[in-house]
Design a protein around this motif. Structure first.
Motif, short mmCIF file in Angstrom:
data_model
loop_
_atom_site.label_atom_id
_atom_site.label_comp_id
_atom_site.label_asym_id
_atom_site.label_seq_id
_atom_site.Cartn_x
_atom_site.Cartn_y
_atom_site.Cartn_z
N GLY A 167 -107.72 -25.25 -58.42
CA GLY A 167 -108.31 -24.50 -57.23
C GLY A 167 -107.88 -25.00 -56.05
O GLY A 167 -108.07 -24.38 -54.99
N GLY A 168 -107.33 -26.23 -56.13
CA GLY A 168 -107.05 -26.94 -54.78
C GLY A 168 -105.86 -26.40 -54.00
O GLY A 168 -104.92 -26.03 -54.60
N LYS A 169 -105.66 -26.58 -52.88
CA LYS A 169 -104.60 -25.85 -52.02
C LYS A 169 -103.72 -26.86 -51.60
O LYS A 169 -102.84 -26.89 -51.00
N LYS A 170 -104.17 -28.45 -51.82
CA LYS A 170 -103.24 -29.48 -51.55
C LYS A 170 -103.13 -30.31 -52.60
O LYS A 170 -103.96 -30.43 -53.48
N ALA A 171 -101.97 -30.98 -52.60
CA ALA A 171 -101.63 -31.94 -53.54
C ALA A 171 -101.60 -33.55 -52.99
O ALA A 171 -100.91 -33.59 -51.83
N LEU A 172 -101.97 -34.46 -53.74
CA LEU A 172 -101.81 -35.68 -53.23
C LEU A 172 -100.45 -36.34 -53.90
O LEU A 172 -100.57 -36.26 -55.33
N VAL A 173 -99.44 -36.46 -53.01
CA VAL A 173 -98.35 -37.02 -53.70
C VAL A 173 -98.08 -38.40 -53.43
O VAL A 173 -98.18 -38.91 -52.14
N LEU A 174 -97.74 -39.10 -54.44
CA LEU A 174 -97.50 -40.56 -54.23
C LEU A 174 -95.86 -41.17 -54.54
O LEU A 174 -95.63 -40.70 -56.05
N ASP A 175 -95.13 -41.43 -53.81
CA ASP A 175 -93.68 -41.83 -54.06
C ASP A 175 -93.62 -43.32 -54.68
O ASP A 175 -94.21 -44.18 -53.89
N CYS A 176 -93.30 -43.39 -55.67
CA CYS A 176 -93.21 -44.88 -56.68
C CYS A 176 -91.81 -45.02 -56.76
O CYS A 176 -91.06 -44.37 -57.06
N SER A 200 -98.64 -39.06 -49.24
CA SER A 200 -98.97 -37.85 -48.38
C SER A 200 -99.72 -36.76 -48.97
O SER A 200 -99.71 -36.63 -50.29
N PHE A 201 -100.21 -35.92 -48.29
CA PHE A 201 -100.93 -34.51 -48.91
C PHE A 201 -99.73 -33.57 -48.36
O PHE A 201 -99.12 -33.42 -47.43
N GLN A 202 -99.48 -32.57 -49.52
CA GLN A 202 -98.61 -31.61 -49.34
C GLN A 202 -99.41 -30.24 -49.88
O GLN A 202 -100.00 -30.33 -50.89
N SER A 203 -98.72 -29.20 -49.55
CA SER A 203 -99.11 -28.11 -49.84
C SER A 203 -98.75 -27.63 -51.44
O SER A 203 -97.73 -27.78 -51.55
N VAL A 204 -99.78 -26.99 -52.07
CA VAL A 204 -99.58 -26.84 -53.38
C VAL A 204 -98.58 -25.69 -53.54
O VAL A 204 -98.42 -24.91 -52.70
N GLY A 205 -97.37 -26.04 -54.14
CA GLY A 205 -96.55 -24.96 -54.59
C GLY A 205 -95.31 -25.24 -53.62
O GLY A 205 -94.15 -24.69 -53.74
N GLU A 206 -95.06 -26.22 -52.74
CA GLU A 206 -94.14 -26.41 -51.85
C GLU A 206 -93.14 -27.38 -52.62
O GLU A 206 -93.30 -28.34 -53.41
N SER A 207 -91.81 -26.87 -52.68
CA SER A 207 -90.96 -27.57 -53.55
C SER A 207 -90.19 -28.96 -52.72
O SER A 207 -89.67 -29.66 -53.47
N GLU A 208 -90.41 -29.14 -51.28
CA GLU A 208 -89.82 -30.01 -50.72
C GLU A 208 -90.90 -30.84 -49.80
O GLU A 208 -92.13 -30.23 -49.43
N TRP A 209 -90.76 -31.91 -49.63
CA TRP A 209 -91.83 -32.96 -48.88
C TRP A 209 -91.60 -32.51 -47.44
O TRP A 209 -90.38 -32.43 -46.87
N LYS A 210 -92.50 -31.88 -46.68
CA LYS A 210 -92.38 -31.73 -45.45
C LYS A 210 -92.73 -32.90 -44.22
O LYS A 210 -93.67 -33.52 -44.52
N ASP A 211 -91.70 -33.20 -43.42
CA ASP A 211 -91.87 -34.17 -42.61
C ASP A 211 -92.87 -34.01 -41.57
O ASP A 211 -93.28 -34.93 -40.71
N THR A 212 -93.42 -32.72 -41.38
CA THR A 212 -94.67 -32.58 -40.41
C THR A 212 -96.00 -32.82 -40.95
O THR A 212 -96.97 -32.94 -40.22
N ASN A 213 -96.06 -33.34 -42.18
CA ASN A 213 -97.12 -33.71 -42.72
C ASN A 213 -97.14 -35.21 -42.64
O ASN A 213 -96.28 -36.07 -42.89
N TYR A 214 -98.39 -35.81 -42.31
CA TYR A 214 -98.53 -37.09 -42.03
C TYR A 214 -98.22 -37.89 -43.40
O TYR A 214 -98.83 -37.41 -44.48
N THR A 215 -97.42 -38.77 -43.42
CA THR A 215 -97.08 -40.01 -44.46
C THR A 215 -97.44 -41.23 -44.28
O THR A 215 -97.02 -41.92 -43.04
N LEU A 216 -98.01 -41.71 -45.14
CA LEU A 216 -98.52 -42.76 -45.14
C LEU A 216 -97.57 -44.15 -45.96
O LEU A 216 -97.56 -43.93 -46.95
N ASN A 217 -96.89 -45.15 -45.01
CA ASN A 217 -96.15 -45.98 -45.79
C ASN A 217 -96.93 -47.02 -46.14
O ASN A 217 -97.80 -47.62 -45.34
N THR A 218 -96.72 -47.71 -47.26
CA THR A 218 -97.73 -48.79 -47.61
C THR A 218 -97.12 -50.10 -47.51
O THR A 218 -97.95 -51.17 -47.46
#
Length: 272
Positions: A167-176, A200-218
């Motif tokens: 039921g969530g609208k956001k997905a936690l996405v981790l690039d490994c 990063s958090f991305q909207s559920v259903g989005e096929s591409e990683w949006k640069d406008t969403n905050y991305t945390l570099n490790t």
């Protein structure tokens, strides 16, 4: 034929292709006019620049271009395909433990697992997933051939983990990814064989990683937060065991696609 024959034909193929594609100078010095094609009584054939070429359509009546180079190319591909099938480890793609469901679309693979109200999706692509190897990195031991000393080709793709709550609208996405200094190392300790690069958090259903969403570099992340993120993945089945099995799966898929590519290439060269 040893398992690492494959790498030599790839390099040799590139070299031959480079020689074959060398451009012919468009003009010559005024004192050396370009010679006319030498036409000799070869029936339907003529000699030009040392190559035996068909005059017009091929004599077989197919209307296609057939050259001695094409014939040699097809013979090489036949041998290459035969050798690659000999060293192919898996008749079918290996299964992942932990209840992961696999879906393959060409070079892209998706693994899905549902746990306690969460959907975990792992996606990877086998293109450009084999790290480059350099000749001369390791000297063969005494009495052993150089080919026997070389390591097997292993596919270590980057992969993206997506965690969605029901039921969530956001997905936690981790690039490994697999750090180069960790791949193929003996497991002398409990160090991780893969690493998180970005979160990063991305909207559920989005096929591409949006640069406008905050991305945390490790790279500059607090180590305690990073450890919690790795534990978060491990609790959902993405751990060292998973990473090892993913390498085996990706390597098998890459090898299968390579053989398919060779077969398609042979068919293309032979096609009328």
């Amino acid at each position: 034929m040893l398992p690492l024959l494959r790498r030599v034909p790839r390099a040799l193929g590139s070299a031959v292709a480079g020689l074959r594609a060398a451009p012919v100078p468009p003009t010559r010095p005024l004192l050396q006019p370009a010679p006319r094609p030498c036409v000799r009584p070869f029936g339907l054939f003529r000699v030009r620049a040392g190559l035996l070429l068909p005059r017009g359509p091929c004599s077989c009546g197919c209307g296609a271009l057939h050259t001695q180079g094409d014939k040699a190319f097809v013979e090489f591909l036949n041998d290459e395909i035969k050798e690659e099938k000999k060293i192919q480890k898996h008749g079918s793609l290996p299964k992942m433990s932990g209840g992961w469901e696999l879906e393959v679309n060409g070079t892209e693979a998706t693994l899905v697992r549902k746990v306690a109200g969460e959907k975990i999706t792992v996606t990877f692509n086998i293109n450009n997933s084999i790290p480059p190897t350099f000749a001369g990195e390791e000297e063969p031991s005494q009495g052993q051939k150089a080919e026997e000393q070389e390591p097997e080709l292993t596919s270590t793709p980057n992969f993206v983990v997506e965690v969605i709550k029901n039921g969530g609208k956001k997905a936690l996405v981790l690039d490994c990814h697999y750090p180069e200094d960790e791949v193929g190392q003996e497991e002398e300790d409990e160090s991780d064989i893969f690493a998180i690069r970005e979160v990063s958090f991305q909207s559920v259903g989005e096929s591409e990683w949006k640069d406008t969403n905050y991305t945390l570099n490790t790279d500059s992340l607090d180590w305690a937060l990073y450890d919690h993120l790795m534990d978060f993945l491990a609790d959902r089945g993405v751990d060292n065991t998973f990473a090892d099995e993913l390498v085996e799966l990706s390597t098998a898929l890459e090898h299968r696609e390579y053989i398919t590519f060779l077969e398609d290439l042979k068919g293309f060269v032979k096609s009328q």
